[in-house]
Enzyme design. Structure first.
Site, PDB file in Angstrom:
ATOM      1  CE1 TYR A 156       0.747   0.142   4.440  1.00 37.43           C
ATOM      2  CE2 TYR A 156      -1.514  -0.534   4.813  1.00 37.43           C
ATOM      3  CZ  TYR A 156      -0.273  -0.229   5.297  1.00 37.43           C
ATOM      4  OH  TYR A 156      -0.054  -0.287   6.634  1.00 37.43           O
ATOM      5  CD  GLU A 157       0.356   6.247   1.287  1.00 34.67           C
ATOM      6  OE1 GLU A 157      -0.640   5.735   1.857  1.00 34.67           O
ATOM      7  OE2 GLU A 157       0.314   7.348   0.713  1.00 34.67           O
ATOM      8  N   GLY A 158       1.424   3.002  -2.608  1.00 33.37           N
ATOM      9  CA  GLY A 158       2.303   2.850  -3.768  1.00 33.37           C
ATOM     10  C   GLY A 158       3.116   1.587  -3.642  1.00 33.37           C
TER      11      GLY A 158
END
Lengths: 591, 591
Positions: free
Chosen positions: B434-436
């Site tokens: 997550y978060e890229g």
């Protein structure tokens, strides 16, 4: 949400182009013509993809349930197990004298890979039975074999291995389970065993437990350990089932994965057991099975990665996200498929080149076992014994890493259970642990196998690489394979030399590098496999008539492995050559 | 079965010996004297180990339950969240104008690490609130700030970030959620968002969703995207809660880990939303928060590894198995503890040297954010923007790897949920996604950050390493740090040079090496951190009066990192220098 397609073409390539089975002098190999092996593999592949694979997620979700001492396997397992038996699959490479089909272990390995890829937890029920079958086959008396083997070959009865206790796994000398001799020649077995895969379940009429225990008079440590046959139901003289034995399942464990297999705490309360093999030589009896069992776990490493890879590949082709930096590849669609992106390809190629290389190494290892068992080839036995910790340790580490990499292709969906990628990672994780945790494999490799028989087998391995490189030197197309292989083999020799020179002074200098050596050697082995496969692929291309696309993809995949995986060898060597000093510098209290 | 002890001494060493906070000219840093920071960290550590950690396994086991549109968090979460709020912890580094305590982001990072180590899933409720707080703080109008921030600073209201949709995660240009302007200046938001952490729960009176959506007139792709504040309950003019907004949770996901946090499908059915920041510039508004959010995830990577390490260390000291090869270390016991074995130590030292190095890098990154925010230091902002993908991508990959390594120390028990080690591995896994996802971090690093501002920041980084090495050259004790650091930095420059020369011809030559570059740079960064820490430790030893054991262990751990982790740099360089050719060789159909 997952699927599995058996890699029949790749297996056929290995059997016929690389290992040239019909040209081998190993008894039974001449019969393995391409038509026959193709028929077997296609049939096994159908069972794997149509019956076992759809149950993989079910098994993960439902797990096994213990109620009133009885373990219920997940929905559908029972019917699938019946189908497996009806197809005669468990009997494939078993002794015809006990109802087996007598095919080579190599064929059992190929079929086993498919079943593991499709449903690892399910396949353990028969896999462990095969291990117990082998133990009884090698060490049992004629009467024991006649009593147990036919039923185990058919998987009407399944088997287990009972080694671990709560306070001892690796160090079996600490074992507390006791075996008391009885007047009738049997023993009363008392103690608790843990982590017993398939210890109790509803798939078979009887379960034949092989239990390590200490009988009086054997002395301290592992010397006092013997191996016993302890059936769930005692077997009458006519082969019918008799009384329930004094053993029970204490609980089943909640695990990270392989939920479809019941991992049991087994309590033996004066259970009736029968000595298998020689008294006080139980460890030796276990160890004769070890190569086979460990290769089976090494197979799990890449087999689960294969299934994960297939699904990641599908997703990478289907999922539209972003545009290729070199220009749109799917200009009429809203975005390009993931597979256009170089980093996604790096990931997929990492997986593909590992899995195919590991399959080759495992098949080769299986053929060495056949050479050892079927024609008493001592060099083959020595070599496979050297390769075993690598196949187990390296392949399960990498297999897990690759299952995690496959999960990564899915982005956020990879973390959601519904998509099935988490299960591959969770299932693959156990293979690094059981059948000897990978640190123990590394220890076995460096402390035992390198020096075994005066270092003969490792020297033989280097010689084999050297000969291969020399024989191939004329072929310019092979330079991309032979040059890095030569360098990697040289680095491996340098590591061995480091151990010899510095391990004398302090054995920790060798042991601190053991894990790195296991990985270093794994890459050299897969490098050798890829060089062999490339050579076979070029030969097939030169000959014409083959599947050109397949053969060229094989060569391209191999070139990736040499370019992108082999550089790890230099890193492992550098780590090894720093020795024990920084590893052992801190006092335990200073951590 | 797990425990957690806050690493206060190590944090104090970083704050005072390495970063020398009280000597810094960053506003607010002068107040961070050792007595004050120690008091804060001790207090936070108590909450972490006594309140949050015992709930970690509970959260994993119970998960969150959705019933009739309401999400119930695991037992005990509610009371713990109240305690967290009462202690004022969420307000620690928030703006005093809205009820915050105004401490530097660095202190929030240190405290945040403890909460993540103790209970990652629990801490996400406040962590996401902090992210939403920052977005409103930077982009909100005065009225929006007055309405939302005080309640979010106290965590009476929590926050979320809504980006992903079923068909788009990374490629937000494909977004379908619509925002229709209303006569009163508000918008009607309609669409479905997925993977919304803390999207719905029972810990707060209100939930402030920040939602990316397309408003008319913005054009294609991400250009048309705006950011909206969409509260669960509308807020009346007097600050009291009004009507329920037209949004609901569609389902909560079954995930591999972080079960204690509710990952929601959110349905917006003409929900009332308020534009945050400029129309059609929603992506930019999101990106200003990105460094902070990504560093927060990079922190999760090593914070979970820290907790896993602590438990693995305990187990390695307690579990008796086998004997040291150099002679029994616990001769009166039945066996020696695991920690005597070189391969167990290799594993523990891998973990320890990574975690401490990553902590240093993260704290340094946090101090750069403070320098950027508190004194407008553009060089610091450029540098932290360069480091961010490394902190996020490298640290979460390695953090997961180390959590898996910690699990391995437990042997079979590591695979059993009851022991808690599986949870660390399963929880740590999400941070890579997550978060890229980490592949996107690598892309960001190589395709954007290296060339940003004419390459000024990467040049500045190399200059900094060079200066450090030069300044340290006189100290012979530091050679074991500066020599490998110099070589690693040279290799990193060679990788950058390769990208420049070959990426021109074909950008795939850079992108195919992006992931390796992220890891290569990660090792250089941690090598630099270890060199700095060693220098600080020697300085403290020279000065006398410090904790000699601690300082010497620090140096020994750093020497391990340089000897055993840094050799990965050469491997990554070799992989990078093979370029795109083998990566892109296969047609998609040939896989």
């Amino acid at each position: 949400m997952t699927r599995y397609t058996a890699p029949v073409q790749d297996m056929q390539f290995l059997l016929h182009d690389v290992l040239n089975v019909t040209g081998s002098d190993i008894p039974g190999y001449a019969d393995l013509d391409a038509g026959f092996t193709s028929a077997v593999l296609e049939e096994a592949g159908k069972l794997a993809s149509q019956v076992l694979e759809p149950l993989n997620a079910v098994g993960d979700r439902e797990g096994c349930v213990l109620e009133n001492g009885v373990v219920r396997t997940p929905r559908g397992f029972d019917a699938a197990f019946r189908q497996l038996k009806e197809g005669g699959w468990p009997a494939l490479d078993c002794d015809p004298e006990y109802g087996g089909q007598g095919l080579p272990y190599l064929m059992g390995t190929a079929v086993g890979e498919m079943f593991v890829s499709a449903n690892m937890a399910f396949n353990m029920y028969q896999g462990l039975t095969h291990g117990a079958y082998s133990a009884i086959h090698v060490h049992g008396t004629a009467a024991q074999k006649a009593t147990y083997l036919p039923k185990m070959v058919s998987c009407d009865w399944t088997g287990t291995m009972n080694l671990t206790e709560p306070h001892c796994g690796t160090d079996l000398g600490l074992m507390r389970t006791k075996a008391e001799p009885q007047a009738d020649g049997s023993y009363k077995i008392t103690g608790q065993k843990i982590f017993i895969s398939a210890g109790e379940h509803d798939l078979a009429e009887n379960i034949i437990h092989l239990v390590l225990a200490k009988a009086p008079g054997g002395g301290e440590g592992t010397k006092g350990v013997s191996l016993f046959i302890v059936p769930k139901f005692l077997v009458n003289a006519d082969g019918s089932l008799g009384a329930r034995n004094a053993l029970s399942v204490g609980k089943i464990e909640e695990k990270m994965g392989i939920h479809g297999n019941a991992t049991c705490v087994m309590n033996y309360d004066g259970a009736t057991g029968y000595l298998l093999g020689e008294l006080h030589k139980g460890m030796r009896a276990m160890f004769t099975m070890m190569n086979e069992a460990r290769i089976g776990v090494g197979l799990q490493g890449y087999a689960v990665a294969e299934a994960a890879y297939q699904n990641a590949l599908d997703y990478a082709k289907d999922r539209l996200q972003g545009r290729a930096v070199t220009g749109a590849q799917n200009p009429t669609g809203p975005a390009d498929p993931l597979i256009v992106h170089p980093d996604i390809r790096r990931n997929l190629m990492d997986q593909k080149s590992f899995v195919e290389g590991a399959r080759a190494l495992t098949f080769w290892g299986a053929s060495l076992i056949d050479a050892s068992h079927r024609k008493g080839d001592a060099a083959a036995e020595g070599l496979v014994s050297l390769l075993t910790p690598v196949i187990k340790g390296f392949q399960t580490d990498k297999g897990f890493e690759m299952a995690v990499a496959a999960q990564q292709v899915y982005g956020g969906h990879g973390y959601i259970e519904e998509w099935g990628m988490s299960q591959f990672a969770r299932d693959a994780r156990i293979a690094m642990i059981y059948e000897g945790a990978n640190g123990i494999q590394a220890l076995d490799l460096v402390a035992r196998k390198l020096a075994a028989d005066g270092g003969k087998h490792i020297m033989g391995f280097f010689e084999m690489v050297k000969t291969f490189v020399k024989d191939t030197e004329g072929d310019e197309r092979m330079k991309g394979f032979t040059d890095p292989l030569k360098q990697a083999s040289k680095d491996m020799q340098a590591a061995g030399m480091y151990f010899m020179q510095n391990g004398m002074k302090n054995p920790n200098n060798a042991l601190a590098g053991s894990y790195d050596f296991m990985h270093l050697m794994g890459h050299v082995c897969l490098g050798l496999m890829w060089a062999r496969m490339a050579k076979a692929a070029y030969a097939a291309l030169d000959q014409g008539g083959g599947d050109t696309d397949f053969l060229q993809a094989k060569i391209a995949t191999g070139r990736y492995y040499m370019a992108r995986h082999l550089p790890a060898v230099g890193m492992h060597l550098a780590r090894i050559q720093t020795g024990a000093e920084t590893v052992m510098a801190l006092d335990a209290a200073a951590f």
